[in-house]
Design a protein around this motif. Structure first.
Motif, short mmCIF file in Angstrom:
data_model
loop_
_atom_site.label_atom_id
_atom_site.label_comp_id
_atom_site.label_asym_id
_atom_site.label_seq_id
_atom_site.Cartn_x
_atom_site.Cartn_y
_atom_site.Cartn_z
N LEU A 136 0.85 -1.19 0.00
CA LEU A 136 0.00 0.00 0.00
C LEU A 136 0.88 1.24 0.00
O LEU A 136 1.80 1.35 0.81
CB LEU A 136 -0.88 -0.01 1.25
CG LEU A 136 -2.07 0.93 1.23
CD1 LEU A 136 -3.15 0.38 0.34
CD2 LEU A 136 -2.59 1.15 2.63
N PHE A 137 0.64 2.18 -0.92
CA PHE A 137 1.38 3.44 -0.92
C PHE A 137 0.41 4.60 -0.74
O PHE A 137 0.38 5.24 0.28
CB PHE A 137 2.21 3.59 -2.20
CG PHE A 137 3.04 4.83 -2.22
CD1 PHE A 137 4.06 5.01 -1.32
CD2 PHE A 137 2.78 5.84 -3.15
CE1 PHE A 137 4.82 6.17 -1.32
CE2 PHE A 137 3.54 6.99 -3.17
CZ PHE A 137 4.56 7.16 -2.25
N CYS A 138 -0.42 4.86 -1.76
CA CYS A 138 -1.34 6.01 -1.64
C CYS A 138 -2.60 5.62 -0.87
O CYS A 138 -3.15 6.43 -0.13
CB CYS A 138 -1.67 6.56 -3.01
SG CYS A 138 -2.76 5.52 -3.99
N GLY A 139 -3.08 4.42 -1.09
CA GLY A 139 -4.29 3.98 -0.41
C GLY A 139 -5.58 4.55 -0.97
O GLY A 139 -6.65 4.33 -0.41
N GLY A 181 -6.15 4.65 -4.65
CA GLY A 181 -6.37 4.23 -6.02
C GLY A 181 -5.59 4.98 -7.07
O GLY A 181 -5.90 4.88 -8.26
N VAL A 182 -4.56 5.72 -6.69
CA VAL A 182 -3.83 6.54 -7.65
C VAL A 182 -2.53 5.89 -8.11
O VAL A 182 -2.19 5.93 -9.29
CB VAL A 182 -3.54 7.93 -7.04
CG1 VAL A 182 -2.67 8.77 -7.96
CG2 VAL A 182 -4.85 8.65 -6.73
N CYS A 183 -1.78 5.27 -7.24
CA CYS A 183 -0.41 4.87 -7.57
C CYS A 183 -0.29 3.48 -8.21
O CYS A 183 0.72 3.18 -8.83
CB CYS A 183 0.45 4.92 -6.32
SG CYS A 183 0.11 3.59 -5.14
N PHE A 184 -1.25 2.64 -8.07
CA PHE A 184 -1.23 1.28 -8.61
C PHE A 184 -0.12 0.41 -8.02
O PHE A 184 0.30 -0.56 -8.63
CB PHE A 184 -1.14 1.29 -10.15
CG PHE A 184 -2.42 1.76 -10.80
CD1 PHE A 184 -2.78 3.09 -10.78
CD2 PHE A 184 -3.26 0.86 -11.43
CE1 PHE A 184 -3.96 3.53 -11.37
CE2 PHE A 184 -4.45 1.28 -12.02
CZ PHE A 184 -4.79 2.62 -11.99
N CYS A 204 -0.46 -1.38 -5.42
CA CYS A 204 -1.08 -2.47 -4.65
C CYS A 204 -1.72 -3.53 -5.54
O CYS A 204 -2.55 -4.30 -5.06
CB CYS A 204 -2.14 -1.87 -3.72
SG CYS A 204 -3.47 -1.03 -4.59
N CYS A 229 -6.40 -1.63 -2.73
CA CYS A 229 -6.89 -0.57 -1.85
C CYS A 229 -8.28 -0.11 -2.24
O CYS A 229 -8.93 0.60 -1.47
CB CYS A 229 -5.92 0.61 -1.83
SG CYS A 229 -5.87 1.57 -3.37
S1 FES Z 1 -2.15 1.91 -2.87
FE1 FES Z 1 -2.08 3.33 -4.49
S2 FES Z 1 -3.53 2.51 -5.90
FE2 FES Z 1 -3.67 1.19 -4.20
#
Ligand code: FES
Length: 107
Positions: free
Chosen positions: A62-65, A67-70, A72, A85
């Motif tokens: 998990l990075f952004c949590g 839905g932006v960074c992909f 996860c 996420c």
């Molecule tokens: S944690 Fe960034 S898209 Fe899911």
């Protein structure tokens, strides 16, 4: 009446009755409650990363949590490229980690 004085059954945020959800990540069973995302259940189970980057093989989870960074991405019931996420867990979901390699350069 303040939120602090709500009876448990009247609290819309924390309902008194929650349904359990059971998923597997690469065959390991993890338990959560209905409404949690797959990432939420996995993190709550103590797993912080579940895939590796295609170039360096570095761990990602998990990075952004939001839905932006992909970062996860997982495979859910055979469906690739699912953002953990963003996907609410459904009882019985079979989640697999997704490790992709970069395509070979053509000559
Ligand atoms: S944690 Fe960034 S898209 Fe899911």
């Amino acid at each position: 009446m303040t939120a602090r004085l709500l009876r448990p059954g009247d609290d819309p945020i924390r309902p008194a009755q929650v349904d359990a959800v059971e998923i597997t990540l690469d065959g390991e069973t993890m338990r959560g409650v209905q409404g949690q995302t797959i990432a939420g259940i996995v993190l709550a189970s103590g797993v912080l990363s579940w895939r590796r980057t295609s170039v360096d093989g570095r761990p990602r989870g998990l990075f952004c949590g939001i839905g932006v960074c992909f970062d996860c991405l997982v495979i859910v019931n055979g469906e690739r490229d699912v953002r953990a996420c963003q996907r609410r867990a459904v009882d019985g979901d079979a989640v697999a980690s997704q490790h992709d390699r970069l395509p070979e350069a053509s000559a």
